[in-house]
Motif scaffolding. Sequence first.
Motif, PDB file in Angstrom:
ATOM      1  N   ALA A  32       0.825  -1.206   0.000  1.00 46.97           N
ATOM      2  CA  ALA A  32       0.000   0.000   0.000  1.00 46.97           C
ATOM      3  C   ALA A  32       0.860   1.257   0.000  1.00 46.97           C
ATOM      4  CB  ALA A  32      -0.934  -0.007   1.209  1.00 46.97           C
ATOM      5  N   ALA A  33       1.949   1.243   0.780  1.00 47.41           N
ATOM      6  CA  ALA A  33       2.853   2.402   0.822  1.00 47.41           C
ATOM      7  C   ALA A  33       3.519   2.622  -0.525  1.00 47.41           C
ATOM      8  CB  ALA A  33       3.893   2.201   1.916  1.00 47.41           C
ATOM      9  N   SER A  34       3.937   1.523  -1.165  1.00 47.82           N
ATOM     10  CA  SER A  34       4.576   1.627  -2.479  1.00 47.82           C
ATOM     11  C   SER A  34       3.619   2.206  -3.513  1.00 47.82           C
ATOM     12  CB  SER A  34       5.052   0.241  -2.925  1.00 47.82           C
ATOM     13  OG  SER A  34       5.582   0.280  -4.230  1.00 47.82           O
ATOM     14  N   ASN A  35       2.369   1.759  -3.474  1.00 42.16           N
ATOM     15  CA  ASN A  35       1.374   2.277  -4.418  1.00 42.16           C
ATOM     16  C   ASN A  35       1.041   3.739  -4.135  1.00 42.16           C
ATOM     17  OD1 ASN A  35       1.185  -0.162  -5.766  1.00 42.16           O
ATOM     18  ND2 ASN A  35      -0.480  -0.918  -4.499  1.00 42.16           N
ATOM     19  N   LYS A  36       1.077   4.115  -2.857  1.00 39.16           N
ATOM     20  CA  LYS A  36       0.856   5.515  -2.490  1.00 39.16           C
ATOM     21  C   LYS A  36       1.968   6.398  -3.053  1.00 39.16           C
ATOM     22  CE  LYS A  36      -1.039   8.971  -0.238  1.00 39.16           C
ATOM     23  NZ  LYS A  36      -2.341   9.527  -0.649  1.00 39.16           N
ATOM     24  N   VAL A  37       3.195   5.901  -3.010  1.00 39.31           N
ATOM     25  CA  VAL A  37       4.323   6.641  -3.589  1.00 39.31           C
ATOM     26  C   VAL A  37       4.102   6.849  -5.086  1.00 39.31           C
ATOM     27  CG1 VAL A  37       6.785   6.515  -4.156  1.00 39.31           C
ATOM     28  CG2 VAL A  37       6.009   5.930  -1.860  1.00 39.31           C
ATOM     29  N   LEU A  38       3.661   5.789  -5.784  1.00 39.63           N
ATOM     30  CA  LEU A  38       3.408   5.897  -7.219  1.00 39.63           C
ATOM     31  C   LEU A  38       2.294   6.906  -7.505  1.00 39.63           C
ATOM     32  CD1 LEU A  38       3.598   2.154  -8.365  1.00 39.63           C
ATOM     33  CD2 LEU A  38       5.301   3.944  -8.706  1.00 39.63           C
ATOM     34  N   SER A  39       1.248   6.884  -6.679  1.00 38.47           N
ATOM     35  CA  SER A  39       0.145   7.838  -6.856  1.00 38.47           C
ATOM     36  C   SER A  39       0.628   9.272  -6.665  1.00 38.47           C
ATOM     37  CB  SER A  39      -0.980   7.538  -5.863  1.00 38.47           C
ATOM     38  OG  SER A  39      -1.528   6.258  -6.095  1.00 38.47           O
ATOM     39  N   ASN A  40       1.490   9.475  -5.670  1.00 41.37           N
ATOM     40  CA  ASN A  40       2.041  10.811  -5.435  1.00 41.37           C
ATOM     41  C   ASN A  40       2.920  11.260  -6.602  1.00 41.37           C
ATOM     42  OD1 ASN A  40       0.757  10.986  -2.983  1.00 41.37           O
ATOM     43  ND2 ASN A  40       2.537  10.436  -1.766  1.00 41.37           N
ATOM     44  N   LEU A  41       3.675  10.324  -7.171  1.00 44.64           N
ATOM     45  CA  LEU A  41       4.509  10.657  -8.327  1.00 44.64           C
ATOM     46  C   LEU A  41       3.637  11.069  -9.516  1.00 44.64           C
ATOM     47  CD1 LEU A  41       7.250   7.870  -8.153  1.00 44.64           C
ATOM     48  CD2 LEU A  41       7.516  10.295  -7.601  1.00 44.64           C
ATOM     49  N   ASP A  42       2.501  10.386  -9.685  1.00 48.18           N
ATOM     50  CA  ASP A  42       1.561  10.765 -10.749  1.00 48.18           C
ATOM     51  C   ASP A  42       1.030  12.174 -10.510  1.00 48.18           C
ATOM     52  OD1 ASP A  42       1.829   8.384 -12.054  1.00 48.18           O
ATOM     53  OD2 ASP A  42       0.036   7.468 -11.212  1.00 48.18           O
ATOM     54  N   ALA A  43       0.689  12.454  -9.251  1.00 46.38           N
ATOM     55  CA  ALA A  43       0.173  13.785  -8.909  1.00 46.38           C
ATOM     56  C   ALA A  43       1.230  14.857  -9.147  1.00 46.38           C
ATOM     57  CB  ALA A  43      -0.272  13.801  -7.450  1.00 46.38           C
ATOM     58  N   ILE A  44       2.480  14.560  -8.812  1.00 44.01           N
ATOM     59  CA  ILE A  44       3.575  15.508  -9.040  1.00 44.01           C
ATOM     60  C   ILE A  44       3.748  15.787 -10.528  1.00 44.01           C
ATOM     61  CG2 ILE A  44       6.082  15.806  -8.897  1.00 44.01           C
ATOM     62  CD1 ILE A  44       5.954  14.296  -6.202  1.00 44.01           C
ATOM     63  N   ALA A  45       3.723  14.711 -11.336  1.00 47.78           N
ATOM     64  CA  ALA A  45       3.867  14.865 -12.785  1.00 47.78           C
ATOM     65  C   ALA A  45       2.723  15.710 -13.360  1.00 47.78           C
ATOM     66  CB  ALA A  45       3.899  13.496 -13.456  1.00 47.78           C
ATOM     67  N   ALA A  46       1.506  15.495 -12.858  1.00 47.50           N
ATOM     68  CA  ALA A  46       0.348  16.265 -13.344  1.00 47.50           C
ATOM     69  C   ALA A  46       0.482  17.741 -12.973  1.00 47.50           C
ATOM     70  CB  ALA A  46      -0.939  15.688 -12.760  1.00 47.50           C
ATOM     71  N   LEU A  47       0.957  18.018 -11.751  1.00 48.90           N
ATOM     72  CA  LEU A  47       1.137  19.407 -11.315  1.00 48.90           C
ATOM     73  C   LEU A  47       2.237  20.094 -12.117  1.00 48.90           C
ATOM     74  CD1 LEU A  47       0.839  18.941  -7.437  1.00 48.90           C
ATOM     75  CD2 LEU A  47      -0.789  20.119  -8.927  1.00 48.90           C
ATOM     76  N   ASN A 100      -3.646   5.265   2.948  1.00 49.89           N
ATOM     77  CA  ASN A 100      -5.108   5.288   3.058  1.00 49.89           C
ATOM     78  C   ASN A 100      -5.593   4.039   3.782  1.00 49.89           C
ATOM     79  OD1 ASN A 100      -7.829   5.606   2.785  1.00 49.89           O
ATOM     80  ND2 ASN A 100      -7.850   5.613   0.544  1.00 49.89           N
ATOM     81  N   LEU A 101      -6.081   4.219   4.989  1.00 48.53           N
ATOM     82  CA  LEU A 101      -6.526   3.100   5.817  1.00 48.53           C
ATOM     83  C   LEU A 101      -7.734   2.385   5.206  1.00 48.53           C
ATOM     84  CD1 LEU A 101      -5.733   1.870   8.620  1.00 48.53           C
ATOM     85  CD2 LEU A 101      -7.626   3.183   9.584  1.00 48.53           C
ATOM     86  N   LEU A 102      -8.559   3.123   4.473  1.00 51.41           N
ATOM     87  CA  LEU A 102      -9.798   2.562   3.948  1.00 51.41           C
ATOM     88  C   LEU A 102      -9.571   1.456   2.929  1.00 51.41           C
ATOM     89  CD1 LEU A 102     -11.930   5.810   3.459  1.00 51.41           C
ATOM     90  CD2 LEU A 102     -12.078   4.152   5.322  1.00 51.41           C
ATOM     91  N   VAL A 103      -8.405   1.452   2.266  1.00 50.36           N
ATOM     92  CA  VAL A 103      -8.174   0.456   1.213  1.00 50.36           C
ATOM     93  C   VAL A 103      -7.466  -0.797   1.727  1.00 50.36           C
ATOM     94  CG1 VAL A 103      -8.017   2.263  -0.532  1.00 50.36           C
ATOM     95  CG2 VAL A 103      -5.922   1.389   0.503  1.00 50.36           C
ATOM     96  N   MET A 104      -6.987  -0.785   2.962  1.00 48.30           N
ATOM     97  CA  MET A 104      -6.190  -1.903   3.461  1.00 48.30           C
ATOM     98  C   MET A 104      -6.924  -3.250   3.413  1.00 48.30           C
ATOM     99  SD  MET A 104      -3.300  -0.740   3.785  1.00 48.30           S
ATOM    100  CE  MET A 104      -2.664  -2.333   4.299  1.00 48.30           C
ATOM    101  N   PRO A 105      -8.222  -3.312   3.777  1.00 54.33           N
ATOM    102  CA  PRO A 105      -8.911  -4.605   3.644  1.00 54.33           C
ATOM    103  C   PRO A 105      -8.884  -5.157   2.219  1.00 54.33           C
ATOM    104  CG  PRO A 105     -10.185  -3.144   5.040  1.00 54.33           C
ATOM    105  CD  PRO A 105      -9.074  -2.314   4.453  1.00 54.33           C
ATOM    106  N   GLY A 106      -8.839  -4.273   1.227  1.00 53.93           N
ATOM    107  CA  GLY A 106      -8.779  -4.725  -0.158  1.00 53.93           C
ATOM    108  C   GLY A 106      -7.514  -5.482  -0.465  1.00 53.93           C
ATOM    109  N   TYR A 107      -6.395  -5.081   0.104  1.00 57.33           N
ATOM    110  CA  TYR A 107      -5.136  -5.805  -0.091  1.00 57.33           C
ATOM    111  C   TYR A 107      -5.189  -7.177   0.568  1.00 57.33           C
ATOM    112  CZ  TYR A 107      -2.989  -1.540  -1.885  1.00 57.33           C
ATOM    113  OH  TYR A 107      -2.682  -0.437  -2.639  1.00 57.33           O
ATOM    114  N   VAL A 108      -5.864  -7.242   1.723  1.00 58.49           N
ATOM    115  CA  VAL A 108      -6.008  -8.530   2.411  1.00 58.49           C
ATOM    116  C   VAL A 108      -6.846  -9.485   1.567  1.00 58.49           C
ATOM    117  CG1 VAL A 108      -6.868  -9.670   4.488  1.00 58.49           C
ATOM    118  CG2 VAL A 108      -5.796  -7.419   4.668  1.00 58.49           C
TER     119      VAL A 108
END
Length: 352
Positions: A32-47, A100-108
Amino acid sequence: MAVIILSALATVLLALWLFLLFQATDEDWVRAASNKVLSNLDAIAALEKKDAEKQEKLSQYHGVMAKVMGLIYGGNSQKQIKKLQETNVRLQQGDLRSVNLLVMPGYVVQRRVDALGKGQINKVIYARYVELSGKKYADSRTRQLLAQICSYPIIGIALALALATIMLGTGNTRMGLLVGTVGVLLVLFLVYALYDEVADKVKKRRAAISRQFPNVVSKLALLVTSGMIMDRAWKETAYSEDGELYLEMRKTSEERDNLVDPSVAYANFIDRCSTKEATKLASAIIQNQSKGNAEIGILLKDMAHEAWQERRHTAKRDSEAANSKLMIPTMMLFITILVMIMVPVAMSFSGF
């Protein structure tokens, strides 16, 4: 009775979500942390892209007008970018508070249900992310979206049913059932929107690639027929403009600079673009690598001619579609004007 049923369903779903949350392992948190990093990188590229476009518009103005337009367009996104970069640093250092705590059950759920990673939905999402992000990140982004699709409905429907139960408990039966129904449908709609958003991005990207293709193949044909080798012509074209197709060409050029086999590099280009035009171009280059510039130059010229012809046909079809879409508002406007004219006339006649 309805209160008991809805309350029981809400309790079961909430208990299920909490159970899955507490089953999350270190592997799930790291993913989840790794995917969050990727999402932030996408947001940075968009900005950064947004700032570049804004700066390009401001470069057209000078003096006082430039300052005025600067106020209209607003400042840059450096603060937001810096904040996202700092968040990524903390995540990479093991600070998981921004996950994002809300998505953690999805990984499980994905870890426990192997069939989920082999199903049709997973394959469709993965194929789309191959185009959007390349094979390197497609699996991570697919898991992230599946985690959202698996987790959000459980907690969302549980909250909607809990709210409906509260409304029913106050004696407002009609409003309670309405809130419950609308809440559940809204949750399902938002979850589907997450899934459909990826398809929409792919569709827009393919359309942009198709629009840019005639210019790209024309430049390649011109450079190759003038005596430039294909690798050099490809790189010159790739860095001549900004756009989806040009960016994909740059990735291929970087792979070639890193001594990736041409067949592999162009095959990766086909996977990322996934349009008939890009496939035809890359396939032609692969098949004609050993035949010299003369033959590939003629082939590129023919391809450029066909691309411009197709571009004209596409523009014609788009204009016809736009005209048909404008027919309804035009008719509505005509009826409105007709009513505005006829009503006073009818009223004047009725006065006699």
